[in-house]
Design a protein around this motif. Structure first.
Motif, PDB file in Angstrom:
ATOM      1  N   LEU A  14       2.648   1.916 -15.280  1.00  0.00           N
ATOM      2  CA  LEU A  14       3.759   1.484 -14.428  1.00  0.00           C
ATOM      3  C   LEU A  14       4.978   2.373 -14.640  1.00  0.00           C
ATOM      4  CD1 LEU A  14       5.061  -0.433 -12.436  1.00  0.00           C
ATOM      5  CD2 LEU A  14       5.525  -2.007 -14.324  1.00  0.00           C
ATOM      6  N   ASN A  15       5.488   2.924 -13.550  1.00  0.00           N
ATOM      7  CA  ASN A  15       6.730   3.687 -13.577  1.00  0.00           C
ATOM      8  C   ASN A  15       7.366   3.611 -12.195  1.00  0.00           C
ATOM      9  OD1 ASN A  15       5.617   5.860 -11.877  1.00  0.00           O
ATOM     10  ND2 ASN A  15       4.408   6.395 -13.692  1.00  0.00           N
ATOM     11  N   THR A  16       8.460   4.300 -11.993  1.00  0.00           N
ATOM     12  CA  THR A  16       9.194   4.196 -10.726  1.00  0.00           C
ATOM     13  C   THR A  16       8.423   4.764  -9.543  1.00  0.00           C
ATOM     14  OG1 THR A  16      10.313   6.294 -11.227  1.00  0.00           O
ATOM     15  CG2 THR A  16      11.440   4.261 -11.862  1.00  0.00           C
ATOM     16  N   ALA A  17       7.396   5.559  -9.799  1.00  0.00           N
ATOM     17  CA  ALA A  17       6.644   6.183  -8.707  1.00  0.00           C
ATOM     18  C   ALA A  17       5.538   5.302  -8.154  1.00  0.00           C
ATOM     19  CB  ALA A  17       6.047   7.513  -9.178  1.00  0.00           C
ATOM     20  N   VAL A  18       5.213   4.202  -8.833  1.00  0.00           N
ATOM     21  CA  VAL A  18       4.127   3.327  -8.377  1.00  0.00           C
ATOM     22  C   VAL A  18       4.634   2.474  -7.220  1.00  0.00           C
ATOM     23  CG1 VAL A  18       2.528   1.488  -9.000  1.00  0.00           C
ATOM     24  CG2 VAL A  18       3.065   3.290 -10.660  1.00  0.00           C
ATOM     25  N   ASN A  19       4.004   2.613  -6.060  1.00  0.00           N
ATOM     26  CA  ASN A  19       4.460   1.880  -4.883  1.00  0.00           C
ATOM     27  C   ASN A  19       3.265   1.376  -4.075  1.00  0.00           C
ATOM     28  OD1 ASN A  19       3.501   4.170  -3.514  1.00  0.00           O
ATOM     29  ND2 ASN A  19       5.540   5.091  -3.354  1.00  0.00           N
ATOM     30  N   LEU A  20       3.517   0.910  -2.866  1.00  0.00           N
ATOM     31  CA  LEU A  20       2.441   0.383  -2.025  1.00  0.00           C
ATOM     32  C   LEU A  20       1.405   1.455  -1.712  1.00  0.00           C
ATOM     33  CD1 LEU A  20       1.162  -1.797  -0.214  1.00  0.00           C
ATOM     34  CD2 LEU A  20       2.794  -1.142   1.580  1.00  0.00           C
TER      35      LEU A  20
ATOM     36  N   ALA B 136      -0.668 -12.222 -17.004  1.00  0.00           N
ATOM     37  CA  ALA B 136       0.109 -11.586 -15.938  1.00  0.00           C
ATOM     38  C   ALA B 136       1.125 -10.607 -16.527  1.00  0.00           C
ATOM     39  CB  ALA B 136       0.805 -12.641 -15.095  1.00  0.00           C
ATOM     40  N   THR B 137       1.384  -9.541 -15.790  1.00  0.00           N
ATOM     41  CA  THR B 137       2.323  -8.510 -16.232  1.00  0.00           C
ATOM     42  C   THR B 137       3.336  -8.234 -15.128  1.00  0.00           C
ATOM     43  OG1 THR B 137       0.794  -6.800 -15.433  1.00  0.00           O
ATOM     44  CG2 THR B 137       0.656  -7.404 -17.768  1.00  0.00           C
ATOM     45  N   GLY B 138       4.337  -7.428 -15.446  1.00  0.00           N
ATOM     46  CA  GLY B 138       5.332  -7.061 -14.451  1.00  0.00           C
ATOM     47  C   GLY B 138       4.708  -6.326 -13.277  1.00  0.00           C
ATOM     48  N   HIS B 139       5.325  -6.493 -12.110  1.00  0.00           N
ATOM     49  CA  HIS B 139       4.799  -5.890 -10.875  1.00  0.00           C
ATOM     50  C   HIS B 139       5.778  -4.832 -10.373  1.00  0.00           C
ATOM     51  CE1 HIS B 139       2.196  -6.086  -7.248  1.00  0.00           C
ATOM     52  NE2 HIS B 139       3.278  -5.595  -6.677  1.00  0.00           N
ATOM     53  N   PRO B 140       5.275  -3.672  -9.929  1.00  0.00           N
ATOM     54  CA  PRO B 140       6.173  -2.600  -9.483  1.00  0.00           C
ATOM     55  C   PRO B 140       7.014  -2.999  -8.272  1.00  0.00           C
ATOM     56  CG  PRO B 140       3.874  -2.056  -8.995  1.00  0.00           C
ATOM     57  CD  PRO B 140       3.854  -3.256  -9.885  1.00  0.00           C
ATOM     58  N   LEU B 141       8.322  -2.975  -8.458  1.00  0.00           N
ATOM     59  CA  LEU B 141       9.250  -3.379  -7.403  1.00  0.00           C
ATOM     60  C   LEU B 141       9.098  -2.503  -6.157  1.00  0.00           C
ATOM     61  CD1 LEU B 141      11.684  -5.034  -6.402  1.00  0.00           C
ATOM     62  CD2 LEU B 141      13.170  -3.380  -7.584  1.00  0.00           C
ATOM     63  N   ALA B 142       8.870  -1.219  -6.345  1.00  0.00           N
ATOM     64  CA  ALA B 142       8.778  -0.306  -5.199  1.00  0.00           C
ATOM     65  C   ALA B 142       7.673  -0.701  -4.238  1.00  0.00           C
ATOM     66  CB  ALA B 142       8.563   1.128  -5.688  1.00  0.00           C
ATOM     67  N   SER B 143       6.600  -1.323  -4.747  1.00  0.00           N
ATOM     68  CA  SER B 143       5.489  -1.712  -3.879  1.00  0.00           C
ATOM     69  C   SER B 143       5.878  -2.858  -2.947  1.00  0.00           C
ATOM     70  CB  SER B 143       4.272  -2.109  -4.720  1.00  0.00           C
ATOM     71  OG  SER B 143       4.483  -3.343  -5.384  1.00  0.00           O
ATOM     72  N   LEU B 144       6.919  -3.593  -3.312  1.00  0.00           N
ATOM     73  CA  LEU B 144       7.379  -4.720  -2.509  1.00  0.00           C
ATOM     74  C   LEU B 144       8.427  -4.296  -1.482  1.00  0.00           C
ATOM     75  CD1 LEU B 144       7.808  -7.223  -5.478  1.00  0.00           C
ATOM     76  CD2 LEU B 144       5.766  -6.827  -4.078  1.00  0.00           C
ATOM     77  N   LEU B 145       9.097  -3.198  -1.763  1.00  0.00           N
ATOM     78  CA  LEU B 145      10.154  -2.715  -0.876  1.00  0.00           C
ATOM     79  C   LEU B 145       9.654  -1.711   0.148  1.00  0.00           C
ATOM     80  CD1 LEU B 145      13.005  -2.148  -3.508  1.00  0.00           C
ATOM     81  CD2 LEU B 145      12.520  -4.199  -2.156  1.00  0.00           C
ATOM     82  N   GLN B 146       8.576  -1.012  -0.165  1.00  0.00           N
ATOM     83  CA  GLN B 146       8.079   0.041   0.725  1.00  0.00           C
ATOM     84  C   GLN B 146       7.433  -0.540   1.979  1.00  0.00           C
ATOM     85  OE1 GLN B 146       4.933   2.531  -0.849  1.00  0.00           O
ATOM     86  NE2 GLN B 146       5.596   4.272   0.370  1.00  0.00           N
TER      87      GLN B 146
END
Length: 220
Positions: free
Chosen positions: A46-52, A143-153
């Motif tokens: 998980l990092n800032t580049a992980v998205n939808l 459960a673990t944290g979910h990448p925010l970018a995947s929810l915004l893209q």
């Protein structure tokens, strides 16, 4: 024999499909429960580049690597975004789509645009990193944290989806108002879809496995 690719919802891994996976395999089907990049046992990625787009490519990559050409893509909750994108990218590898109490996006939609203000407040409760949405307190301990970018893209669709069949499975026993009622009501009136309502809370795989299994196996 059918081939099922099982996509979890936010904060969850492929383990969320464990009971269903075992039963599908016992009946002779192939089943691939997929943990998306940055989640569960893949949380170290998980990092800032992980998205939808990352998650859509996770599915496309699996279909190509396993040479799957008749996939039944099953998506729970957020997984509806992922299976829609994958079916659009490689329509020749997808036989049908099953949405489990999930979003059903059109081109340009995002999770952020499709959910309620209550859900958006949850999305903004990010961990110390600033880019992972925290699991809710009642989620499975795994459960673990979910990448925010995947929810915004916003999802990019070309209109190539050619699935033979589309099913929507609605969880009818939410505590309070379900954010998925609108999808279910709209699709009930669409002759291209088969819709089902189960006496279940949001986690259909855990709360109504027998009913879900019957739907997954019907006419396949």
């Amino acid at each position: 024999m059918a081939t099922y690719v099982l996509i979890p919802g936010m904060c969850h891994g492929g383990w969320t499909y464990e009971p269903i996976t075992a039963q599908l395999r016992q009946q002779g089907h192939r089943a691939y429960p997929l943990t998306l990049t940055g989640l569960a046992e893949r949380s170290h990625l998980l990092n800032t580049a992980v998205n939808l787009e990352t998650h859509i490519q996770d599915v496309v990559g699996l279909l190509e690597a396993e040479e799957i050409e008749d996939a039944v893509l099953v998506g729970h909750s957020y997984g509806g975004m992922v299976i829609t994108g994958a079916a659009d990218r490689v329509p020749e590898r997808v036989d049908s789509l099953v949405y489990l109490d999930a979003v059903v996006p059109s081109a340009g939609d995002s999770m952020w645009s499709l959910v309620s203000d209550r859900e958006r407040q949850w999305y903004l409760d990010v961990a110390e990193t600033g880019y992972a949405v925290r699991p809710l307190p009642f989620f499975d301990p795994r459960a673990t944290g979910h990448p925010l970018a995947s929810l915004l893209q916003s999802i990019r669709l070309t209109g190539n989806i050619a699935a033979r069949r589309r099913d929507y499975v609605y969880a009818a026993s939410w505590d309070g108002q379900s954010p998925f009622t609108g999808f279910y009501e709209r699709l009930r009136a669409d002759a291209r879809w088969q819709t089902h309502a189960l006496d279940s809370k949001h986690n259909i795989m855990r709360d109504a496995p027998d009913g879900l299994l019957a739907i997954l196996l019907a006419d396949r």
